[in-house]
Motif scaffolding. Structure first.
Motif, PDB file in Angstrom:
ATOM      1  N   GLU A   1      33.269  96.919  20.416  1.00  0.00           N
ATOM      2  CA  GLU A   1      32.313  97.912  20.922  1.00  0.00           C
ATOM      3  C   GLU A   1      30.950  97.831  20.251  1.00  0.00           C
ATOM      4  N   GLY A   2      30.940  97.882  18.906  1.00  0.00           N
ATOM      5  CA  GLY A   2      29.644  98.042  18.240  1.00  0.00           C
ATOM      6  C   GLY A   2      29.420  97.053  17.116  1.00  0.00           C
ATOM      7  N   ASP A   3      28.274  97.242  16.434  1.00  0.00           N
ATOM      8  CA  ASP A   3      27.941  96.389  15.299  1.00  0.00           C
ATOM      9  C   ASP A   3      28.794  96.738  14.093  1.00  0.00           C
ATOM     10  N   GLY A   4      29.129  95.727  13.314  1.00  0.00           N
ATOM     11  CA  GLY A   4      29.856  95.956  12.071  1.00  0.00           C
ATOM     12  C   GLY A   4      28.897  96.299  10.954  1.00  0.00           C
ATOM     13  N   ARG A   5      29.412  96.286   9.728  1.00  0.00           N
ATOM     14  CA  ARG A   5      28.560  96.653   8.594  1.00  0.00           C
ATOM     15  C   ARG A   5      27.541  95.564   8.288  1.00  0.00           C
TER      16      ARG A   5
ATOM     17  N   LYS B   1      25.494  91.740   9.328  1.00  0.00           N
ATOM     18  CA  LYS B   1      24.978  90.964  10.453  1.00  0.00           C
ATOM     19  C   LYS B   1      26.053  89.972  10.908  1.00  0.00           C
ATOM     20  N   GLY B   2      26.171  89.797  12.208  1.00  0.00           N
ATOM     21  CA  GLY B   2      27.156  88.824  12.701  1.00  0.00           C
ATOM     22  C   GLY B   2      28.562  89.387  12.799  1.00  0.00           C
ATOM     23  N   GLN B   3      28.683  90.671  12.463  1.00  0.00           N
ATOM     24  CA  GLN B   3      29.997  91.297  12.494  1.00  0.00           C
ATOM     25  C   GLN B   3      30.038  92.337  13.626  1.00  0.00           C
ATOM     26  N   LEU B   4      31.180  92.420  14.291  1.00  0.00           N
ATOM     27  CA  LEU B   4      31.353  93.482  15.297  1.00  0.00           C
ATOM     28  C   LEU B   4      32.548  94.348  14.920  1.00  0.00           C
TER      29      LEU B   4
ATOM     30  N   ALA C   1      35.308  92.099  12.556  1.00  0.00           N
ATOM     31  CA  ALA C   1      35.466  90.640  12.609  1.00  0.00           C
ATOM     32  C   ALA C   1      34.100  89.983  12.753  1.00  0.00           C
ATOM     33  N   GLU C   2      33.997  88.764  12.205  1.00  0.00           N
ATOM     34  CA  GLU C   2      32.790  87.965  12.465  1.00  0.00           C
ATOM     35  C   GLU C   2      32.880  87.580  13.934  1.00  0.00           C
ATOM     36  N   ALA C   3      31.925  88.023  14.724  1.00  0.00           N
ATOM     37  CA  ALA C   3      32.021  87.754  16.159  1.00  0.00           C
ATOM     38  C   ALA C   3      30.632  87.726  16.768  1.00  0.00           C
TER      39      ALA C   3
ATOM     40  N   SER D   1      40.672  93.766   9.177  1.00  0.00           N
ATOM     41  CA  SER D   1      39.676  92.738   9.463  1.00  0.00           C
ATOM     42  C   SER D   1      40.412  91.488   9.909  1.00  0.00           C
ATOM     43  N   GLY D   2      39.707  90.668  10.674  1.00  0.00           N
ATOM     44  CA  GLY D   2      40.382  89.488  11.192  1.00  0.00           C
ATOM     45  C   GLY D   2      39.404  88.451  11.678  1.00  0.00           C
TER      46      GLY D   2
END
Ligand code: 5AD
Ligand code: SF4
Length: 444
Positions: free
Chosen positions: A393-397, A399-402, A414-416, A438-439
């Motif tokens: 759905e959204g941004d992770g903590r 950059k490059g993470q969702l 996850a890095e996505a 996390s995965g």
């Protein structure tokens, strides 16, 4: 007015209501402000379920008054509104507690916001309050809902007739009402056409849904779930929050027969003691609750449960509390929300004798949470090494993470890449804590 800012407290129903109010404002040409300081219109959508939730509003209002003064010094007007359950409960007291409030809208009248803004702009009124429980349904006036992204809520039922003795909901949200089947299905279709993959059907007592179909016949939640599950492109379906005594066999069958119904159910029990459940005016015993869980498990062995608990309800003894701990051990909830009993003005239990001292409530909460958090962590850890479909759905903590959610509502990082946003993607689970997983993307 150009910019609005809405701060939402409380439950998912409030999140939904705020989204609908934002929709009304955007139709008037307003857009969302990033910071409260930039907003010409600030709205607090409030929660009254426990004392702490209501107090948060008044501390926030104190802060926003300062912002209003600073903006006034720059020649900018700020309109401040309060909506939701606190308004319904406090009524005119709101203005007494905070003179900065320009309007106050109850839970069933927020469709009247455009009129109120017009009245305030034309100085027809200085302060407006509307806490009516109107005969008309706000949904007939709100216009079409818009997508909230990959996961959308739809309110299908509101209010409650159960009158649990601790609860303000029957007073703040009124008696039970259900939206017509066709309206809900139309809203669901529109959201899916806009990219929604997951729908969460909302109601304070969602499984006593009894909306009319096109022919005026009353239909239940199982009927609605079956209808919505036929929508092409919809991948996940959930419903919250259910009342144990109203889980019928048709609904249980849905957990066997409707593949998009997610294997996670929030089914509040509140206490494991029959004596306390009775004093709470719950229409079920601990044994009946466990029977419902057993039937649901039989329908879908993958199903896992979440619950709500109240500790320190008036007259709760050590034995009563032990019964709650025992029930938690039997079900091994994967998530649970547990609270100290908070006497709410106007509810029967607030007047009960033998209120439990704060110190004991605190101790019991700590013991119960220790247990509940343990089960939650265990379940999360069991996922490590598994490949799980995640709706991003959204941004992770970083950059490059969702961030996304598993079928069991676990938060996952996850890095996505951006191509994963708004999609369901398989993820191999690498680590687990109590609150998140996390995965790495596992592809097809
Ligand atoms: N005190 C503590 N917890 C409460 N809840 C509702 N009313 C009270 C109260 N007076 C909890 C219940 C409910 C959840 C939304 O909030 O557990 O399921
Ligand atoms: Fe409140 Fe009980 Fe109704 Fe839930 S079922 S909203 S706890 S009165």
């Amino acid at each position: 007015m150009e910019k609005y800012f809405i701060k939402t407290f409380g439950c998912q129903m409030n999140v939904y209501d705020s989204h609908r109010v934002a929709g009304l404002l955007e139709k008037r040409g307003l857009s969302a402000a990033e910071r409260i300081e930039d907003a010409d219109l600030v709205i607090f959508n409030t929660c009254h379920i426990r004392e702490k939730a209501a107090e948060k509003l008044f501390s926030d209002l104190g802060r926003v008054i300062l912002i209003k003064q600073e903006r006034a010094a720059q020649g900018k007007d700020t309109v401040i509104g309060v909506m939701g359950c606190v308004v319904q409960a406090e009524d005119e007291q709101i203005f007494k507690r905070s003179a900065a409030v320009d309007f106050a809208l109850g839970t069933l009248t927020y469709h009247r916001l455009p009129q109120i803004l017009d009245d305030l702009a034309q100085k027809k009124a200085e302060m407006v309050i509307d806490t009516e429980f109107p005969a008309e349904s706000k949904f007939d006036y709100l216009g079409e809902n818009t997508s909230q992204g990959a996961c959308s809520f739809i309110a299908i039922q509101e209010g409650c007739n159960n009158f649990c003795t601790y609860c303000v909901v029957p007073y703040t949200r009124g008696v039970e009402t259900s939206r017509p089947v066709e309206d809900v299905v139309r809203e669901a279709r529109k959201l899916v056409s806009e990219g929604t993959l997951e729908i969460n059907l909302l109601g304070q007592n969602v499984n006593s849904y009894h909306g009319e179909d096109a022919l005026g016949k009353e239909r239940n939640l199982a009927y609605l779930i079956n209808k919505i599950s036929e929508i092409d492109g919809l991948k996940r379906l959930r419903y919250t929050t259910s009342y144990p005594a109203d889980v019928n066999d048709e609904l249980i069958d849905c957990h066997k027969n409707v593949p998009i119904l997610m294997p996670y159910l929030h089914l509040p029990v509140q206490s494991g003691s029959d004596r306390i459940l009775k004093a709470m005016n719950r229409r079920h015993t601990a044994g009946e609750y466990l029977e419902v869980i057993a039937k649901l498990r039989e329908a879908n062995p993958a199903l896992r449960f979440a619950s709500d608990f109240i500790v320190g309800f008036p007259d709760e003894s050590d034995e009563d509390f032990q019964a709650t701990l025992d029930l938690a051990d039997k079900v091994k909830f994967i998530t649970a929300f547990s609270f100290k009993y908070s006497p709410r003005p106007g509810t029967p239990a607030a007047e009960y004798e033998h209120q439990v001292p704060e110190k004991i409530k605190k101790e019991r909460l700590a013991v119960l949470q220790d247990k509940l958090f343990g089960y939650q962590l265990n379940f999360n850890k069991e996922m490590v090494g598994k490949i799980v479909p995640v709706l991003f759905e959204g941004d992770g903590r970083h950059k490059g993470q969702l961030t996304g959610r598993t079928p069991y509502m676990q938060n996952l990082y996850a890095e996505a890449g951006d191509e994963c946003r708004g999609k369901i993607v398989n993820v191999k689970i690498e680590t687990a804590t109590m609150n998140s997983l996390s995965g790495t993307i596992a592809g097809d």
